[in-house]
Design a protein around this motif. Structure first.
Motif, PDB file in Angstrom:
ATOM      1  N   GLY A 199       0.842  -1.188   0.000  1.00  0.00           N
ATOM      2  CA  GLY A 199       0.000   0.000   0.000  1.00  0.00           C
ATOM      3  C   GLY A 199       0.876   1.236   0.000  1.00  0.00           C
ATOM      4  N   ASN A 200       0.270   2.397  -0.010  1.00  0.00           N
ATOM      5  CA  ASN A 200       1.029   3.650   0.006  1.00  0.00           C
ATOM      6  C   ASN A 200       1.416   4.007   1.427  1.00  0.00           C
ATOM      7  OD1 ASN A 200       0.800   4.118  -2.796  1.00  0.00           O
ATOM      8  ND2 ASN A 200      -1.294   4.828  -2.494  1.00  0.00           N
ATOM      9  N   PHE A 201       2.650   4.394   1.603  1.00  0.00           N
ATOM     10  CA  PHE A 201       3.128   4.801   2.928  1.00  0.00           C
ATOM     11  C   PHE A 201       4.248   5.820   2.758  1.00  0.00           C
ATOM     12  CE2 PHE A 201       5.910   4.631   6.588  1.00  0.00           C
ATOM     13  CZ  PHE A 201       5.018   4.674   7.655  1.00  0.00           C
ATOM     14  N   SER A 202       4.112   6.949   3.456  1.00  0.00           N
ATOM     15  CA  SER A 202       5.153   7.975   3.455  1.00  0.00           C
ATOM     16  C   SER A 202       5.515   8.287   4.899  1.00  0.00           C
ATOM     17  CB  SER A 202       4.680   9.256   2.750  1.00  0.00           C
ATOM     18  OG  SER A 202       4.437   9.006   1.388  1.00  0.00           O
ATOM     19  N   TYR A 203       6.760   8.095   5.222  1.00  0.00           N
ATOM     20  CA  TYR A 203       7.242   8.321   6.583  1.00  0.00           C
ATOM     21  C   TYR A 203       7.134   9.800   6.969  1.00  0.00           C
ATOM     22  CZ  TYR A 203      10.590   9.003  10.361  1.00  0.00           C
ATOM     23  OH  TYR A 203      11.188   9.374  11.530  1.00  0.00           O
ATOM     24  N   SER A 204       6.815  10.070   8.223  1.00  0.00           N
ATOM     25  CA  SER A 204       6.765  11.447   8.715  1.00  0.00           C
ATOM     26  C   SER A 204       7.325  11.521  10.123  1.00  0.00           C
ATOM     27  CB  SER A 204       5.326  11.981   8.727  1.00  0.00           C
ATOM     28  OG  SER A 204       4.631  11.490   9.858  1.00  0.00           O
ATOM     29  N   ARG A 205       7.706  12.710  10.519  1.00  0.00           N
ATOM     30  CA  ARG A 205       8.219  12.896  11.867  1.00  0.00           C
ATOM     31  C   ARG A 205       7.123  12.809  12.916  1.00  0.00           C
ATOM     32  NH1 ARG A 205      12.338  17.547   9.862  1.00  0.00           N
ATOM     33  NH2 ARG A 205      13.907  16.107   9.075  1.00  0.00           N
ATOM     34  N   PHE A 206       5.916  13.207  12.575  1.00  0.00           N
ATOM     35  CA  PHE A 206       4.812  12.988  13.508  1.00  0.00           C
ATOM     36  C   PHE A 206       4.657  11.497  13.788  1.00  0.00           C
ATOM     37  CE2 PHE A 206       2.628  17.121  12.105  1.00  0.00           C
ATOM     38  CZ  PHE A 206       3.117  17.801  13.209  1.00  0.00           C
ATOM     39  N   PHE A 207       4.840  10.696  12.747  1.00  0.00           N
ATOM     40  CA  PHE A 207       4.744   9.248  12.916  1.00  0.00           C
ATOM     41  C   PHE A 207       5.857   8.752  13.838  1.00  0.00           C
ATOM     42  CE2 PHE A 207       5.453   4.837  11.823  1.00  0.00           C
ATOM     43  CZ  PHE A 207       4.175   4.330  11.673  1.00  0.00           C
ATOM     44  N   ALA A 208       7.070   9.253  13.650  1.00  0.00           N
ATOM     45  CA  ALA A 208       8.193   8.847  14.496  1.00  0.00           C
ATOM     46  C   ALA A 208       7.936   9.203  15.952  1.00  0.00           C
ATOM     47  CB  ALA A 208       9.484   9.514  14.017  1.00  0.00           C
ATOM     48  N   ILE A 209       7.371  10.377  16.181  1.00  0.00           N
ATOM     49  CA  ILE A 209       7.083  10.801  17.547  1.00  0.00           C
ATOM     50  C   ILE A 209       5.980   9.946  18.147  1.00  0.00           C
ATOM     51  CG2 ILE A 209       6.216  12.727  18.948  1.00  0.00           C
ATOM     52  CD1 ILE A 209       7.685  14.566  16.896  1.00  0.00           C
ATOM     53  N   GLY A 210       5.016   9.535  17.314  1.00  0.00           N
ATOM     54  CA  GLY A 210       3.990   8.620  17.798  1.00  0.00           C
ATOM     55  C   GLY A 210       4.592   7.297  18.250  1.00  0.00           C
ATOM     56  N   LEU A 211       5.561   6.788  17.487  1.00  0.00           N
ATOM     57  CA  LEU A 211       6.252   5.551  17.887  1.00  0.00           C
ATOM     58  C   LEU A 211       7.007   5.747  19.197  1.00  0.00           C
ATOM     59  CD1 LEU A 211       7.808   4.122  14.578  1.00  0.00           C
ATOM     60  CD2 LEU A 211       5.736   3.393  15.756  1.00  0.00           C
ATOM     61  N   PHE A 212       7.688   6.864  19.298  1.00  0.00           N
ATOM     62  CA  PHE A 212       8.445   7.144  20.513  1.00  0.00           C
ATOM     63  C   PHE A 212       7.523   7.208  21.731  1.00  0.00           C
ATOM     64  CE2 PHE A 212      10.212  10.214  23.579  1.00  0.00           C
ATOM     65  CZ  PHE A 212      11.388   9.558  23.897  1.00  0.00           C
ATOM     66  N   ARG A 213       6.339   7.798  21.546  1.00  0.00           N
ATOM     67  CA  ARG A 213       5.387   7.888  22.649  1.00  0.00           C
ATOM     68  C   ARG A 213       4.934   6.494  23.095  1.00  0.00           C
ATOM     69  NH1 ARG A 213       4.179  10.199  27.196  1.00  0.00           N
ATOM     70  NH2 ARG A 213       1.956  10.505  27.590  1.00  0.00           N
ATOM     71  N   LEU A 214       4.746   5.586  22.149  1.00  0.00           N
ATOM     72  CA  LEU A 214       4.380   4.212  22.500  1.00  0.00           C
ATOM     73  C   LEU A 214       5.469   3.567  23.347  1.00  0.00           C
ATOM     74  CD1 LEU A 214       2.890   2.862  19.127  1.00  0.00           C
ATOM     75  CD2 LEU A 214       1.635   3.650  21.146  1.00  0.00           C
ATOM     76  N   LEU A 215       6.717   3.715  22.917  1.00  0.00           N
ATOM     77  CA  LEU A 215       7.842   3.147  23.657  1.00  0.00           C
ATOM     78  C   LEU A 215       7.955   3.766  25.044  1.00  0.00           C
ATOM     79  CD1 LEU A 215      10.516   3.176  20.811  1.00  0.00           C
ATOM     80  CD2 LEU A 215       9.349   1.173  21.714  1.00  0.00           C
ATOM     81  N   GLU A 216       7.758   5.058  25.107  1.00  0.00           N
ATOM     82  CA  GLU A 216       7.872   5.777  26.365  1.00  0.00           C
ATOM     83  C   GLU A 216       6.836   5.278  27.380  1.00  0.00           C
ATOM     84  OE1 GLU A 216       8.597  10.457  27.281  1.00  0.00           O
ATOM     85  OE2 GLU A 216       6.737   9.959  26.224  1.00  0.00           O
TER      86      GLU A 216
END
Length: 296
Positions: free
Chosen positions: A198-215
């Protein structure tokens, strides 16, 4: 990346040097430091798409004729929220809404919950210390509505992901492919899209969302992030880069807010001193006038 972060760190560095030398930091130093926070998101912010019918993923495709201009989006915000916003926050919001407009109206844009979590995390960090919690929430609603999206959906999805992450650990967090559940389904769909289905474009908001999950899962070790990126088919180098800047930004943000508080406190003290001086002068003037009236 270097050019973006240097704007922020340069402004903060100058202010901190003034503080260390005993000089009072100027308002412009603090203002520029806060303003540069929005610049963190101005480079290479991607968007995502999905074929999912999950209620946590809301598809939002637009035709060219339906796309508003950046000015129209900004005007939608300003018309809907008429209360004055302190300039130190308003400038950041105006820059941020421009960047999110560009993401929102890309042809392949599609909302997803991790992006929402990332944006909510950023917004809440940026607006910490806002004079009124009620106004801060109202600004959030107006901001998202100006982009023709649902602010409640952002908050609901972010909360669901946060609640899910709080009961995870380093192992269970990366084992989502073998589990069933609403959030697990979202993560699986993202993994499929990022893996080429499918279509996927990486973003920094996405990275921060991942970091929040880990946190929230107390699993911020690099090895856990690596496993999660692998499971999601995400390039870890991009995530590492953006999270390094984000962590540094948060650290500098704390210092910037301290400087801003010092500036505000100092201005209050000056106003109080001026008021006392004015009262003293008025008292002297009145005393002289009374003395003349009495013929002294």
């Amino acid at each position: 990346m270097a050019s973006i972060s240097s704007l922020y760190f340069s402004a903060l560095g100058q202010a901190l040097e003034m503080k260390g030398s005993g000089k009072a930091p100027s308002f412009s130093s603090n203002f520029n430091a806060f303003r540069s926070r929005a610049s963190f998101f101005s480079d290479s912010i991607g968007v995502r798409t999905s074929n999912s019918s999950s209620r946590m993923v809301v598809q939002s495709m637009t035709t060219v004729s339906e796309v508003p201009t950046v000015s129209e989006t900004k005007m939608n915000f300003l018309k809907a929220y008429k209360r004055p916003i302190p300039s130190i926050y308003n400038t950041v919001l105006q820059e941020l809404i421009v960047q999110q407009h560009l993401m929102r109206y890309k042809r392949t844009y599609q909302y997803d919950a991790i992006f929402a979590l990332g944006f909510v995390t950023v917004y809440d960090k940026l607006m910490e210390g806002y004079p009124s919690n009620e106004d801060r929430d109202a600004i959030f609603r107006t901001y998202i509505q100006a982009l023709n999206e649902d602010p409640e959906q952002y908050r609901i999805d972010a909360q669901k992901l946060e609640e899910w992450a709080r009961v995870q650990n380093a192992s269970s967090l990366v084992e989502f492919p073998s589990k069933e559940g609403e959030v697990e389904k979202i993560l699986k769909l993202i993994s499929e899209r990022a893996g080429g289905k499918g279509n996927f474009s990486y973003s920094r908001f996405f990275a921060i969302g991942l970091f929040r999950l880990l946190e929230l899962a107390n699993a911020t070790e690099p090895t856990v992030l690596e496993k999660l990126c692998t499971a999601l088919n995400i390039n870890k180098l991009n995530v590492d880069r953006d999270l390094d800047v984000y962590r540094n930004l948060l650290s500098k943000l704390v210092q910037a807010k301290e400087l801003q508080k010092e500036y505000v406190d100092r201005e209050k003290k000056k106003r109080a001193e001026r008021a006392e001086t004015q009262k003293a002068n008025e008292a002297v003037t009145k005393c002289i006038a009374d003395s003349r009236y009495a013929g002294i």
